[in-house]
Scaffold this active site. Structure first.
Site, PDB file in Angstrom:
ATOM      1  N   GLU A   1       0.821  -1.215   0.000  1.00  0.00           N
ATOM      2  CA  GLU A   1       0.000   0.000   0.000  1.00  0.00           C
ATOM      3  C   GLU A   1       0.857   1.267   0.000  1.00  0.00           C
ATOM      4  O   GLU A   1       0.530   2.250  -0.661  1.00  0.00           O
ATOM      5  CB  GLU A   1      -0.920   0.009   1.229  1.00  0.00           C
ATOM      6  CG  GLU A   1      -2.074  -0.977   1.152  1.00  0.00           C
ATOM      7  CD  GLU A   1      -3.127  -0.592   0.133  1.00  0.00           C
ATOM      8  OE1 GLU A   1      -2.955  -0.980  -1.047  1.00  0.00           O
ATOM      9  OE2 GLU A   1      -4.096   0.081   0.499  1.00  0.00           O
TER      10      GLU A   1
ATOM     11  N   THR B  25      -6.455  10.892  -8.622  1.00  0.00           N
ATOM     12  CA  THR B  25      -5.931  10.637  -7.277  1.00  0.00           C
ATOM     13  C   THR B  25      -5.131  11.809  -6.726  1.00  0.00           C
ATOM     14  O   THR B  25      -5.316  12.210  -5.577  1.00  0.00           O
ATOM     15  CB  THR B  25      -5.044   9.368  -7.296  1.00  0.00           C
ATOM     16  OG1 THR B  25      -5.762   8.343  -7.978  1.00  0.00           O
ATOM     17  CG2 THR B  25      -4.741   8.900  -5.877  1.00  0.00           C
TER      18      THR B  25
END
Lengths: 370, 370
Positions: free
Chosen positions: A184, A238
Site C-alpha cells: 500500500e 488521485t
C-alpha cells in the site's frame, strides 16, 4: 482452482467461511510493533503445508466520512483472488507472477516488485524467512482499479494470506497487515484503512502506526447492514483528490468531525444502522472538498438520502459512492436512484451493487495439500 | 433535609439509587429539538406532587482528552445539592433563592437570574409552564468553583431535576439538559459536555446541538473504572484557557485526534479501561496548548502514568488533573504521586480523591410528599 473472471462490481458467489480455519484471529485490540521494513519473525524457516492455495480478499470502504484515514470496513462479495503454488522452476526464496487476469489485467505489471500482490507476497515471505522454496503467483482481479474500493489492498491482502496459508499460517493478522502495508505504501500511501479490513474483515479502526495498533469494531450479527456501492465510469484524479484536502481545519469543524467519528464508532458497536448512516453523512472536512471533483456526487448523495438511505458519502478517495441501509430490496432501489443521479447530474454511466458487510476478511477458498 | 456542608473534593457518602424512581430515562440515542430559549412543552400546568425535594448532581469530567467539547462523564461521590420547596411567600411562577452554603457560597449571587441553579430552575419552570406556584431554592455547593469538575453544571443539573421532580417528573432527560444549557451558556459557553452527564450520568457524547442529539455510552458494569481527580490550589485562567486553543488544526493532528476520540468511544463501550486511558492521554490538539498554563501539569501526567495510571489529562479546562485506573487502592497511590508532582514541579498544593463512574446522574435524595 477457484479462479473465475469478474466484471467490475459483479458480486462473487462465494461461501465466506469455506476453508478458512487456519488464519489467526486477533483479539479486539492488538498492539504490535514492526519496523517499517518487515524482518523475519520466525527463527526457523517453515516448510510448506500445502502444494497450492487460492485465496480471496474483499473490497473495502475506507474513510466512511468522518473516519478519514483511520477507519475502513470490508464488503462481502466483491474482491480479488490469488492462487499461489510451490514452484520448483522458481529460484528458492523468490516469487514469480505467472498470470494476471480479470479487470484491467493488462495495466498491471508481472514484475513482483511492481505489483501489489507481488510486493505483499514478498513481504510475507520475508516475515516467514522463506529461503528454500520458490513460489508462483497468479492474480485474478475482481475489482476495478482506482474505484475507491480498495483494489490494491484486496490484491495485497489475498497475496499475503496466500503465502501465510501455504506455510501453515504462522503469521498473525497484524503481521499480515504489515506485509500488505509494504504494498500500500508504494501504491497509495502508508495507510492501513483498506488493507486492515481487507485482511481482518469487519470494521477496523487504525489507532496508531508506531506501533501498529488496530481495533476491530464488531458490528452485531443480529442487525442487517447493506452497502449500496455505485461506481461511475470516471477516473478519480488521485493526485487532485489528495491535493483537494484542506491543510488546516478550523476548530469548530475539527470538533464536529471528531464527534461524528466518535458517534460512528458508537453506532457500529451498537449495531445502529441509522446512527451509522447519519455519522457517515456528516463529514464537514474531507467530503466537501472532494465531492465537487466527482461529477454528480452531491446529487447522488441527495438521491440516496431521498431514496431512504441512512447515509451516503464517497468510498475511499472515490469515485464510488457508498450508501447504507438495513434492507437489501431497499438498497437496490436506492442504487437505482444513485445511478440515475450520476447520469442526470454528472453525465456519468454508473453501476450499482448491494452488498453485506464482510466479517471474515481475506481467506482461503481452495487448497491442495502436500 | 439532607443538606450537608462539603469541603472541596471531599467525597459524599450518598446512596445513589435512593429515591430516584421518577426521572425519565432516555434511550441510547435520543433526538430532540428545542429552540434556544425553552418554551413550555406542557399544554396544561402540572400541580406539585411534592412539598419539597432535595436533589444531588454529580461532578463531571469534560473533554477526556480527544473528546474536546463533545464528550463528558459523571463522577460519583462529588457534587452539589439543591433543596426546593413550594413557597406561598414567593410570587406564583417565580423562584427565590433562600440560601447558598458550602464551597465559595459567598461568591455566588442569590439573584436567580445570576445563579446557575436559579437560571436552570427557571428554565425548567418555563418548560413546565409553571405560573401558579412560587418556589424557594436552597443551594449546597459540594464542588469548588472553577476547578474543571463541572461545578456550574452540577448546580444547574440538581436544580432542573429538583423542579421536575417537584411536579411529578414530566420532563425528559433532553428537556432537562436543555434547561441546564440555559445556565451553562451564560456561565461557561453553550456546551453540554458537563450538563448532559451531570443530568444523565455515565459517559455522554454530544452529537449535535441543532437538534440536540445525545448518545449515552454505557460502560459495562462488570468492569472497574476509577477516576483519580487531583485539584491544585490554582485558579485556571478561564479566558486564557480558551484563548490558548488553536484556531486551526493541521490535517495530521486532526486525523490523529479524531481517531483517538473514536478509539476512546470504542474503549468505553467495550469496558476497556486500558484503551480508555491510552486514548484519553493522546490528545495532540488541546492538551498541549493548555497544560503549560497549569503549573506542573505535564509532570503530574507523567507521575500518574509512571504510577500505573492507564491515562491522564486535564479535566475540563482544568486545573484538575484526571487519571484513570481499574483499582481503588492503586488509584490512591497514583493520586499521592500526582499531588507530589503538583507540589514539586508546579509549586502547588493539591488534593486527590479516587471516585467511580457515576452511572445515574442528577437524582432525588429526599422528598416530602404533599
Amino acid at each position: 482452482m477457484a479462479i473465475c473472471a469478474q466484471s467490475p462490481l459483479k458480486p462473487i458467489n462465494l461461501s465466506p467461511h469455506l476453508n478458512h480455519p487456519t488464519i489467526h484471529k486477533s483479539p479486539f485490540t492488538c498492539n504490535f510493533s514492526l519496523s517499517s521494513k518487515p524482518t523475519p519473525t520466525l527463527s526457523t524457516e517453515p516448510t510448506p503445508t500445502l502444494t497450492s492455495v487460492t485465496t480471496f480478499a474483499p473490497a473495502t470502504v475506507a474513510n466512511l466520512g468522518p473516519g478519514f484515514d483511520f477507519l475502513g470496513c470490508a464488503v462481502d462479495g466483491l474482491g480479488d483472488f490469488v492462487s499461489l503454488s510451490v514452484d520448483p522452476s522458481v529460484h528458492p526464496g523468490q516469487l514469480s507472477i505467472s498470470s494476471i487476469s480479470g479487470n484491467a489485467s493488462s495495466k498491471l505489471s508481472k514484475d513482483p516488485l511492481l505489483n501489489c500482490a507481488g510486493i505483499s507476497a514478498l513481504a510475507a515471505m520475508k516475515l516467514l524467512n522463506i529461503r528454500s522454496v520458490g513460489l508462483s503467483l497468479s492474480l485474478q482481479k475482481g475489482l476495478p482499479l482506482g474505484s475507491g474500493l480498495g483494489s490494491s489492498a484486496a490484491s495485497a491482502a489475498a497475496a499475503a494470506v496466500a503465502v501465510n496459508s501455504l506455510f501453515g499460517s504462522p503469521l498473525t493478522h497484524l503481521e499480515l497487515v504489515h506485509a500488505g502495508l509494504e504494498s500500500e505504501s508504494k501504491v497509495s500511501g502508508y495507510h492501513a484503512d483498506n488493507i486492515a479490513p481487507a485482511i481482518m474483515g469487519g470494521f477496523i479502526l487504525i489507532r496508531s502506526y508506531e506501533p501498529l495498533d488496530l481495533v476491530k469494531l464488531e458490528f452485531p450479527e443480529v442487525n442487517d447492514l447493506y452497502f449500496v456501492l455505485v461506481s461511475p465510469e470516471f477516473e478519480a484524479p488521485t493526485k487532485k483528490m489528495r491535493a483537494a484536502l484542506p491543510k488546516e481545519i478550523g476548530m469548530p469543524h475539527h470538533v464536529w468531525n471528531s464527534s461524528q467519528a466518535a458517534a460512528l464508532v458508537a453506532a457500529v458497536l451498537k449495531g445502529d444502522v441509522a446512527g451509522l448512516g447519519k455519522a457517515m453523512s456528516s463529514d464537514k472536512v474531507v467530503e466537501p472538498t472532494r465531492a465537487p471533483l466527482i461529477p454528480g456526487m452531491m446529487a447522488v448523495k441527495k438521491a440516496a438520502i431521498e431514496g431512504g438511505a441512512f447515509g451516503c458519502t464517497i468510498s475511499g478517495a472515490g469515485p464510488t459512492a457508498v450508501a447504507i441501509t438495513d434492507n437489501e430490496e431497499k438498497g437496490r432501489e436506492i442504487g437505482e436512484r444513485m445511478v440515475e443521479a450520476f447520469w442526470k447530474e454528472g453525465g456519468l454511466k454508473a453501476a450499482a451493487v448491494v452488498q453485506k458487510l464482510d466479517r471474515v476478511g481475506a481467506r482461503v477458498v481452495s487448497s491442495v495439500p502436500r
